[in-house]
Design an enzyme around this catalytic site. Structure first.
Site, PDB file in Angstrom:
ATOM      1  N   TYR A  31      -1.509   5.296  -1.107  1.00  0.00           N
ATOM      2  CA  TYR A  31      -0.424   4.950  -0.045  1.00  0.00           C
ATOM      3  C   TYR A  31       0.234   3.761  -0.632  1.00  0.00           C
ATOM      4  O   TYR A  31       1.520   2.946   0.081  1.00  0.00           O
ATOM      5  CB  TYR A  31      -0.323   5.635   1.070  1.00  0.00           C
ATOM      6  CG  TYR A  31      -1.583   4.688   1.943  1.00  0.00           C
ATOM      7  CD1 TYR A  31      -1.817   4.032   2.006  1.00  0.00           C
ATOM      8  CD2 TYR A  31      -1.619   6.190   2.632  1.00  0.00           C
ATOM      9  CE1 TYR A  31      -2.776   2.778   2.858  1.00  0.00           C
ATOM     10  CE2 TYR A  31      -2.660   5.105   3.541  1.00  0.00           C
ATOM     11  CZ  TYR A  31      -3.264   3.798   4.083  1.00  0.00           C
ATOM     12  OH  TYR A  31      -4.521   3.721   4.990  1.00  0.00           O
ATOM     13  N   LYS A  42      -1.429  -2.475   2.401  1.00  0.00           N
ATOM     14  CA  LYS A  42      -2.162  -2.049   1.058  1.00  0.00           C
ATOM     15  C   LYS A  42      -0.924  -2.612  -0.235  1.00  0.00           C
ATOM     16  O   LYS A  42      -1.394  -2.696  -1.362  1.00  0.00           O
ATOM     17  CB  LYS A  42      -2.856  -1.005   0.915  1.00  0.00           C
ATOM     18  CG  LYS A  42      -4.092  -0.392   2.026  1.00  0.00           C
ATOM     19  CD  LYS A  42      -4.810  -1.390   1.296  1.00  0.00           C
ATOM     20  CE  LYS A  42      -6.322  -1.003   2.336  1.00  0.00           C
ATOM     21  NZ  LYS A  42      -7.107  -1.664   1.591  1.00  0.00           N
TER      22      LYS A  42
END
Ligand code: HXC
Ligand code: NAP
Length: 289
Positions: A160, A175
């Site tokens: 993602y 992330k």
């Protein structure tokens, strides 16, 4: 049919002793995927240091490393605290030597629609995933640059980073930051002999998953059929990818993020299944201030 099964646990594509004489740090190496990564480095001859907050997790990681016959070490470290990170590096340097490889694997995460997230809930995840990864990388980079020695960093991410992560806005944004940092540091530190790569697992169920992650809708239910591969990933497959990326056989690979997910994240099509709002998917009632 789906994708083939991988070789058995204990197999390796790399020559025995690839990491002999090397020191590897795995943050969050006492559970789940971190433990699997630590084990594969140990199997190839590395001395492995496990860093995390909880004693029982560190003990499990240490036991897994030592079961391969390798040397292990466990150090208490909350990677959100730069001074604790520096202290953990000091401890490893003193006992095993300057780490040759750093695996930034530790993460914090829980499912929550963005409108339900408190500022502190957002902050803890960003602090662990993005800031913690930077603090560990910075300390590793500075020590190697000062010593004039090469090194390798692996940042464990999530797909993602590219797609956005509905229901996981804090983790997905963090992330994505880690993926971007991987690319920046690879350029900045290449001249010093330091490589930085990302490693992204797809769906890799394991026995240490937190209750929060287990509560994610669809998690644990018919998981093999949730990807084009027709199966989930096995933790050892991530360990093999990590040991390749940090090895001399990947000496010209830097700034790359490798996805190990059987092509699951590319499966979006023009006509997807009918859309259910994330709040409903998560079984939440109507939003209330
Ligand atoms: C909403 C939550 C919450 C939840 C915590 N919070 N859990 N909010 N839903 N389920 C909020 C709290 O209310 C608090 O905000 C803030 O977050 C901090 O909570 P603490 O419990 O005090 O934080 P801490 O003890 O530091 O623990 C950090 C943690 C915890 C991230 C919340 O879950 C943890 O330690 N996790 C480590 C392991 C982990 O998360 N593993 C998953 C990695 S797997 P307030 O405002 O009340 O103070 C992964 C998979 C990716 O990343 C792919 C998935 C699809
Ligand atoms: P996990 O078992 O919950 O592991 C997370 C680890 O991080 C724990 O060992 C935890 O140890 C450590 N940790 C958390 N906060 C920390 C902190 N502040 N300081 C130091 N250590 C901390 O999760 P996992 O599934 O193995 O995930 C490993 C990595 O893969 C993560 O980066 C995750 O985002 C990524 N990932 C996993 C999947 C999957 O399917 N499993 C999918 C995509 C991405 P302590 O609690 O002892 O601190």
């Amino acid at each position: 049919m789906g994708l083939p099964q991988p070789p058995d646990l204990g197999a390796s594509a790399l020559p025995p002793g690839t990491y002999s004489g090397q020191v590897v740090v795995v943050t969050g190496g006492g559970t789940g995927l971190g433990k699997a990564i630590a084990t594969e480095f140990a199997r190839l001859g590395a001395a492995v240091a496990i860093w995390s907050r909880k004693e029982e997790h560190r003990a499990a990681g240490l036991a897994a490393v030592e079961a391969t016959g390798a040397r292990g070490m466990a150090t208490e470290c909350d990677i959100r605290k730069p001074e604790a990170v520096a202290g953990a590096f000091d401890a490893v340097e003193k006992e095993l030597g300057l780490p040759d490889v750093l695996v930034n694997n530790a993460a914090g995460n829980f499912p929550a629609p963005a409108e339900d997230l408190s500022p502190n809930g957002w902050r803890v995840v960003v602090d662990i995933v993005l800031n913690g990864t930077f603090y560990c990388s910075r300390e590793f980079g500075r020590r190697h640059i000062a010593a004039g020695t090469p090194g390798s960093i692996i940042n464990v991410g999530a797909s993602y980073s590219w797609t956005g992560g509905p229901g996981f806005s804090h983790s997905a944004a963090s992330k994505a930051g880690v993926k971007n940092m991987t690319e920046t540091l690879a350029v900045e530190w290449g001249p010093y002999g330091i490589r930085i790569n990302g490693l992204v697992p797809g769906l890799f169920p394991h026995e240490d998953e937190t209750a929060d992650i287990r509560s994610t809708p669809g998690r644990g239910v018919n998981e093999d059929m949730r990807a084009p591969a027709g199966r989930v990933g096995y933790p050892r497959e991530l360990g093999w990818a990590a040991t390749y990326l940090a090895s001399p056989y990947a000496a010209y690979v830097s700034g790359h993020t490798m996805v190990v997910d059987g092509a699951n994240w590319q499966r979006r099509a023009m006509t997807n299944p009918e859309f259910t709002p994330i709040r409903d998917q998560m079984g939440k009632g109507p939003f209330e201030m």
